[in-house]
Design an enzyme around this catalytic site. Structure first.
Site, PDB file in Angstrom:
ATOM      1  N   TYR A 191       0.286   5.511  -3.593  1.00  0.00           N
ATOM      2  CA  TYR A 191       0.472   4.282  -4.359  1.00  0.00           C
ATOM      3  C   TYR A 191       0.995   3.230  -3.394  1.00  0.00           C
ATOM      4  CZ  TYR A 191       2.580   0.824  -7.483  1.00  0.00           C
ATOM      5  OH  TYR A 191       2.922  -0.355  -8.116  1.00  0.00           O
ATOM      6  N   GLU A 195      -1.573  -4.581  -6.269  1.00  0.00           N
ATOM      7  CA  GLU A 195      -1.310  -3.153  -6.476  1.00  0.00           C
ATOM      8  C   GLU A 195      -2.569  -2.326  -6.222  1.00  0.00           C
ATOM      9  OE1 GLU A 195       1.028  -0.826  -9.926  1.00  0.00           O
ATOM     10  OE2 GLU A 195      -0.956  -1.514 -10.546  1.00  0.00           O
TER      11      GLU A 195
END
Length: 387
Positions: A109, A197
């Site tokens: 991530y 993101e």
């Protein structure tokens, strides 16, 4: 402003970030043709909406043949996808993205976001890619590393070392991640992002590190510098009232309550919503008319508030600095006459030309409850709805 994944992938490509090949499709036939163009053994059909959690909701499907790709695309297009980010009403899928499949070895991530508290760019990295990052932050916060970059000095080597060492990244992946973060930071500053993101960021079987997803959010106040980004705006993904409010220079966000709020200043608007909840009410919106609102803007603000059928009362809370209270009062009168406001209306005015503003409202003959201060106004509007 948000953009779709396929648009994010285009932006990645144009800035030297490697991503899988893919094509946008608005029908099953286009999806089938996209699969054939990709010439791979597998592809992924991805619903294009402005929300995360698509995979769990059935908005991401692996397909192995052109026919299967067409069938899955036809199922998705037109469906309402409900995820943890859309709310119970969900979002309608109008298009899908057909992307080449990847041989995945690892998932990370990675995110960059504007940290207002430290006036820096926060870079977050976790080994727990592919899952809800909120869950990681709550249950295993040690697996989420954040470094803050002061924009006056920019991204430095020590930031990258702190990031990669913090998650125990293998030496074989340090160089690839460092190069990627450098490109992303450059993009973040160049396009005035507020958030970027990637979940998941994957390492493939041939050692490549590539984003399989991309969520991008831009600072609305900087869009005038980026017409190419503003052109990507998808109005169908946004609340119609929010889109309309933006046309008049108003900041509006719809909520689930029944008390409409008309306030000047974001901080005062937040405080107004808080104090309404303190007295047992529920705000129906955040609406900031700004410091230089005109009579016309106030009228339009009332009209947008009243478009929400759940609104049963309105609280106007104005502290006039640059804003003149007499202008607000005239706007309230104009809105009441043109729109026929029939719900309870509480008005609190303070600041520049406040006495003149109060006089205008008092002599208007309208059924308006005057409030002495913010707490008094919040109590009066909640009491009016209870009764």
């Amino acid at each position: 402003m948000n953009i779709h994944e396929y648009q994010a992938k285009e932006l990645f490509r144009s800035n030297g970030v490697t991503v899988p090949n893919g094509f946008l499709a608005r029908s099953g036939t286009e999806a089938e043709f996209a699969f054939r163009r990709l010439k791979g053994p597998v592809a992924v059909v991805k619903a294009q909406i402005h929300a995360g959690g698509r995979g769990k909701a059935g908005g991401v499907k692996l397909v192995k043949t052109p026919d299967e790709c067409r069938v899955e695309a036809e199922k998705m297009i037109g469906m309402t996808l409900v995820t943890h980010q859309t709310g119970p009403e969900g979002k309608k899928v109008n298009q899908v993205y057909i992307e080449s499949g990847s041989s995945i070895e690892k998932e990370y991530y990675l995110a960059l976001l504007l940290d207002r508290e430290t006036a820096s760019v926060g870079i977050m990295l976790s080994t727990e890619g592919g899952v809800d990052i909120e869950e990681v932050a709550e249950k295993t916060p040690e697996k989420l590393i954040t470094v803050n970059v002061d924009p006056t000095i920019g991204l430095q080597a020590f930031h990258l070392r702190s990031l990669t060492a913090g998650v125990g990244l293998p030496k074989s992946e340090v160089k690839s991640l460092s190069q990627l973060v450098k490109k992303l930071y450059t993009m973040f500053v160049k396009y005035d992002f507020s958030m970027l993101e990637i979940n998941p960021l994957v390492v493939t079987s041939d050692g490549q590190m590539i984003p399989l997803d991309g969520k991008m959010n831009f600072d609305d106040n900087a869009l005038f510098r980026h017409p190419e980004i503003e052109a990507m705006r998808d109005f169908e993904e946004e609340d119609e009232r929010e889109v309309e409010a933006s046309k008049y220079g108003l900041s509006y966000i719809g909520l689930d309550g029944n008390i409409g709020c008309l306030v000047n200043g974001a901080g005062l608007a937040m405080a107004t919503m808080d104090i309404i909840k303190y007295y047992g009410g529920e705000p129906a919106n955040f609406l900031d008319v700004g410091g230089g609102a005109t009579e016309e803007m106030v009228t339009n603000a009332f009209r947008i508030i009243l478009q929400d059928k759940a609104v049963k009362g309105i609280f106007v809370n104005i502290f006039g600095g640059i804003m003149r209270c007499d202008v607000i009062a005239k706007g309230i009168l104009a809105a009441s006459k043109s729109l026929g406001v029939s719900v309870p209306l509480v008005v609190r005015l303070e600041g520049t030309n406040v006495e003149e503003g109060k006089k205008i409202l008092k002599e208007s003959g309208l059924d308006i409850l005057a409030a002495d201060n913010m707490a008094d106004g919040a109590k009066k509007i909640t009491d009016a709805l209870k009764s």
